[in-house]
Design a protein around this motif. Structure first.
Motif, PDB file in Angstrom:
ATOM      1  N   PRO A   1      31.512  47.603  17.483  1.00  0.00           N
ATOM      2  CA  PRO A   1      30.363  46.930  16.632  1.00  0.00           C
ATOM      3  C   PRO A   1      28.978  47.375  17.176  1.00  0.00           C
ATOM      4  O   PRO A   1      28.256  47.444  16.386  1.00  0.00           O
ATOM      5  CB  PRO A   1      30.891  45.491  17.168  1.00  0.00           C
ATOM      6  N   GLU A   2      28.972  47.562  18.204  1.00  0.00           N
ATOM      7  CA  GLU A   2      27.502  47.956  19.115  1.00  0.00           C
ATOM      8  C   GLU A   2      26.964  49.295  18.272  1.00  0.00           C
ATOM      9  O   GLU A   2      25.731  49.448  18.319  1.00  0.00           O
ATOM     10  CB  GLU A   2      27.413  48.156  20.478  1.00  0.00           C
ATOM     11  N   ILE A   3      27.771  50.103  18.053  1.00  0.00           N
ATOM     12  CA  ILE A   3      27.219  51.354  17.334  1.00  0.00           C
ATOM     13  C   ILE A   3      27.833  51.454  15.740  1.00  0.00           C
ATOM     14  O   ILE A   3      27.659  52.308  15.135  1.00  0.00           O
ATOM     15  CB  ILE A   3      27.643  52.662  17.988  1.00  0.00           C
ATOM     16  N   GLY A   4      28.210  50.469  15.228  1.00  0.00           N
ATOM     17  CA  GLY A   4      28.730  50.508  13.850  1.00  0.00           C
ATOM     18  C   GLY A   4      28.009  49.914  12.883  1.00  0.00           C
ATOM     19  O   GLY A   4      28.236  49.529  11.643  1.00  0.00           O
ATOM     20  N   ARG A   5      26.556  50.318  13.152  1.00  0.00           N
ATOM     21  CA  ARG A   5      25.733  50.038  12.119  1.00  0.00           C
ATOM     22  C   ARG A   5      24.490  50.824  12.270  1.00  0.00           C
ATOM     23  O   ARG A   5      24.186  51.716  13.032  1.00  0.00           O
ATOM     24  CB  ARG A   5      24.895  48.596  12.257  1.00  0.00           C
ATOM     25  N   ARG A   6      23.771  51.000  11.206  1.00  0.00           N
ATOM     26  CA  ARG A   6      22.299  51.989  11.305  1.00  0.00           C
ATOM     27  C   ARG A   6      21.459  51.142  12.155  1.00  0.00           C
ATOM     28  O   ARG A   6      21.681  50.009  12.488  1.00  0.00           O
ATOM     29  CB  ARG A   6      21.803  52.033   9.783  1.00  0.00           C
ATOM     30  N   ILE A   7      20.392  52.002  12.541  1.00  0.00           N
ATOM     31  CA  ILE A   7      19.480  51.416  13.632  1.00  0.00           C
ATOM     32  C   ILE A   7      18.506  50.553  12.571  1.00  0.00           C
ATOM     33  O   ILE A   7      18.410  50.661  11.384  1.00  0.00           O
ATOM     34  CB  ILE A   7      18.507  52.416  14.083  1.00  0.00           C
ATOM     35  N   THR A   8      17.765  49.441  13.019  1.00  0.00           N
ATOM     36  CA  THR A   8      17.034  48.630  12.460  1.00  0.00           C
ATOM     37  C   THR A   8      15.654  49.122  12.498  1.00  0.00           C
ATOM     38  O   THR A   8      15.128  50.086  13.238  1.00  0.00           O
ATOM     39  CB  THR A   8      16.985  47.149  12.993  1.00  0.00           C
ATOM     40  N   ARG A   9      14.550  48.616  11.679  1.00  0.00           N
ATOM     41  CA  ARG A   9      13.281  48.983  11.669  1.00  0.00           C
ATOM     42  C   ARG A   9      12.548  48.537  13.122  1.00  0.00           C
ATOM     43  O   ARG A   9      11.692  49.204  13.617  1.00  0.00           O
ATOM     44  CB  ARG A   9      12.486  48.309  10.239  1.00  0.00           C
ATOM     45  N   ARG A  10      12.917  47.496  13.554  1.00  0.00           N
ATOM     46  CA  ARG A  10      12.434  47.040  14.852  1.00  0.00           C
ATOM     47  C   ARG A  10      12.739  48.262  15.973  1.00  0.00           C
ATOM     48  O   ARG A  10      11.903  48.260  16.990  1.00  0.00           O
ATOM     49  CB  ARG A  10      13.037  45.757  15.248  1.00  0.00           C
ATOM     50  N   GLU A  11      14.147  48.664  15.763  1.00  0.00           N
ATOM     51  CA  GLU A  11      14.503  49.493  16.963  1.00  0.00           C
ATOM     52  C   GLU A  11      13.779  50.867  16.581  1.00  0.00           C
ATOM     53  O   GLU A  11      13.291  51.551  17.777  1.00  0.00           O
ATOM     54  CB  GLU A  11      16.074  49.749  16.678  1.00  0.00           C
ATOM     55  N   TYR A  12      13.401  51.136  15.366  1.00  0.00           N
ATOM     56  CA  TYR A  12      12.814  52.431  15.330  1.00  0.00           C
ATOM     57  C   TYR A  12      11.282  52.227  15.684  1.00  0.00           C
ATOM     58  O   TYR A  12      10.931  53.374  16.325  1.00  0.00           O
ATOM     59  CB  TYR A  12      12.890  52.725  13.612  1.00  0.00           C
ATOM     60  N   ASP A  13      10.581  50.990  15.303  1.00  0.00           N
ATOM     61  CA  ASP A  13       9.352  51.153  15.661  1.00  0.00           C
ATOM     62  C   ASP A  13       9.088  50.993  17.465  1.00  0.00           C
ATOM     63  O   ASP A  13       8.130  51.316  17.756  1.00  0.00           O
ATOM     64  CB  ASP A  13       8.801  49.864  15.150  1.00  0.00           C
ATOM     65  N   SER A  14      10.202  50.467  17.907  1.00  0.00           N
ATOM     66  CA  SER A  14      10.114  50.314  19.344  1.00  0.00           C
ATOM     67  C   SER A  14       9.924  51.687  19.983  1.00  0.00           C
ATOM     68  O   SER A  14       9.272  51.952  21.075  1.00  0.00           O
ATOM     69  CB  SER A  14      11.044  49.596  19.867  1.00  0.00           C
ATOM     70  N   VAL A  15      10.980  52.657  19.390  1.00  0.00           N
ATOM     71  CA  VAL A  15      10.870  54.104  19.981  1.00  0.00           C
ATOM     72  C   VAL A  15       9.799  54.699  19.626  1.00  0.00           C
ATOM     73  O   VAL A  15       9.024  55.351  20.648  1.00  0.00           O
ATOM     74  CB  VAL A  15      12.169  54.723  19.595  1.00  0.00           C
ATOM     75  N   LEU A  16       9.216  54.404  18.432  1.00  0.00           N
ATOM     76  CA  LEU A  16       7.894  55.138  18.032  1.00  0.00           C
ATOM     77  C   LEU A  16       6.737  54.813  19.151  1.00  0.00           C
ATOM     78  O   LEU A  16       5.793  55.526  19.556  1.00  0.00           O
ATOM     79  CB  LEU A  16       7.389  54.506  16.921  1.00  0.00           C
ATOM     80  N   GLU A  17       6.634  53.290  19.571  1.00  0.00           N
ATOM     81  CA  GLU A  17       5.494  52.935  20.638  1.00  0.00           C
ATOM     82  C   GLU A  17       5.909  53.516  21.843  1.00  0.00           C
ATOM     83  O   GLU A  17       4.899  54.018  22.425  1.00  0.00           O
ATOM     84  CB  GLU A  17       5.913  51.402  20.637  1.00  0.00           C
ATOM     85  N   THR A  18       6.965  53.800  22.505  1.00  0.00           N
ATOM     86  CA  THR A  18       7.467  54.523  23.421  1.00  0.00           C
ATOM     87  C   THR A  18       6.705  56.009  23.379  1.00  0.00           C
ATOM     88  O   THR A  18       6.404  56.625  24.345  1.00  0.00           O
ATOM     89  CB  THR A  18       8.551  54.660  23.861  1.00  0.00           C
ATOM     90  N   LEU A  19       7.205  56.667  22.166  1.00  0.00           N
ATOM     91  CA  LEU A  19       6.479  58.020  22.056  1.00  0.00           C
ATOM     92  C   LEU A  19       5.338  58.151  22.030  1.00  0.00           C
ATOM     93  O   LEU A  19       4.593  58.886  22.831  1.00  0.00           O
ATOM     94  CB  LEU A  19       7.011  58.362  20.674  1.00  0.00           C
ATOM     95  N   TYR A  20       4.293  57.131  21.662  1.00  0.00           N
ATOM     96  CA  TYR A  20       2.987  57.196  21.296  1.00  0.00           C
ATOM     97  C   TYR A  20       2.662  56.871  23.271  1.00  0.00           C
ATOM     98  O   TYR A  20       1.492  57.367  23.531  1.00  0.00           O
ATOM     99  CB  TYR A  20       2.224  56.045  20.756  1.00  0.00           C
ATOM    100  N   ASP A  21       3.002  55.992  23.773  1.00  0.00           N
ATOM    101  CA  ASP A  21       2.736  55.431  25.040  1.00  0.00           C
ATOM    102  C   ASP A  21       2.834  56.751  26.019  1.00  0.00           C
ATOM    103  O   ASP A  21       2.049  56.939  27.017  1.00  0.00           O
ATOM    104  CB  ASP A  21       3.440  54.488  25.396  1.00  0.00           C
TER     105      ASP A  21
END
Length: 306
Positions: free
Chosen positions: A251-271
């Motif tokens: 179940p923990e990998i049985g779904r697509r990523i959420t927009r929040r998860e996506y945005d969180s990684v983008l924030e790390t990328l920019y930081d």
């Protein structure tokens, strides 16, 4: 290959005599398909496509692998066993088609065969750049043999925690191995270099796939790349995760990523101030699903997600 030590598994089997180790590969290359692929990073695909050679089998067992039809169904790939000379012909044919480069996908367990094929193809006129497109689980000693041969390294950096890599890819030492491999790749080729047409000619592009529930360790991975490799390193941040293959059992990998998860990684990328590379639009993820039942071009006719 008589006591195979090509990858970090160090299986020690005699592949020349037909013994099969973790990757289930023998002495001959196994090529599931080859084509001019237009779905790679823009500097790899260009306008004419990347001359992509998809090798079958793998030295990892990712439960969510989008290429599972060829990476983890080795019995069905027996008909795709080919010869080194035929592999050389494939490379030359892709060059004749106008492809910008030769792109070896999942090459880690076939390095000797690739080198033998290059010994045949280069005297016959092969001259376009060579791309080593890998899951990142590469032996340091094997990479040393590629120094001066591979022009562009395109490794994944999948995880930042070995417990996670063991659970989802049966790879208990992925983090240190992949990080060491990427450092060696960067030592050999450096930051990404482009020609006058904007095509890659040399360097490293690190792919990082965002996983659900922060399982890829994106913050740790991007921070490590910026601090330990180069703040100029090219990053291909991928949002195309699909719960394919065996992912539905977890179940923990049985779904697509959420927009929040996506945005969180983008924030790390920019930081982290990693400014070179590409960010995948999460709405375009369906475009990257292959169907390896179509051996001529796995990316033309998409299959539904299981």
């Amino acid at each position: 290959m008589s006591a195979c030590n090509l990858c970090p598994r160090q299986c020690g089997v005699n592949r020349l005599e037909g013994e099969l180790g973790f990757c289930r590969s023998g002495a001959q290359p196994v090529v599931s398909s080859f084509c001019a692929h237009h779905g790679e990073e823009p500097v790899i695909s260009g306008t004419q496509g990347s001359g992509t050679v998809f090798f079958a089998n793998c030295n990892m067992r990712c439960l969510f692998c989008q290429n599972f039809q060829i990476s983890q169904n080795w019995a069905a790939q027996q008909s795709n066993i080919t010869s080194v000379s035929a592999l050389a012909d494939v490379m030359l044919g892709l060059q004749t088609q106008g492809c910008h480069n030769i792109n070896f996908v999942s090459p880690s367990h076939f390095v000797p065969q690739i080198l033998q094929a290059l010994e045949l193809a280069v005297p016959r006129g092969l001259k376009i750049p060579l791309v080593y497109n890998t899951n990142g689980y590469d032996a340091f000693e094997t990479l040393l043999e590629l120094d001066g041969i591979i022009d562009i390294y395109l490794p994944d950096l999948k995880y930042a925690d070995d417990k996670v890599s063991q659970k989802y890819s049966l790879t208990s030492d992925y983090v240190q191995v992949a990080r060491s491999a990427i450092k060696e790749m960067f030592r050999q080729t450096g930051d990404l270099s482009l020609d006058a047409n904007g095509l890659a000619v040399r360097g490293v592009i690190v792919r990082h796939l965002i996983l659900p529930n922060k399982l890829a360790g994106s913050h740790e991975t991007l921070t490590w790349l910026a601090n330990q490799v180069s703040s100029n390193i090219a990053i291909s941040l991928m949002s195309q995760y699909h719960p394919l293959h065996m992912a539905y059992l977890h179940p923990e990998i049985g779904r697509r990523i959420t927009r929040r998860e996506y945005d969180s990684v983008l924030e790390t990328l920019y930081d982290s101030e990693l400014e070179n590379g590409w960010i995948q639009d999460p709405q375009s993820a369906e475009d990257y699903l292959p169907n390896f039942n179509d051996t001529e071009n796995p990316f033309e006719n998409k299959r539904p997600s299981p």
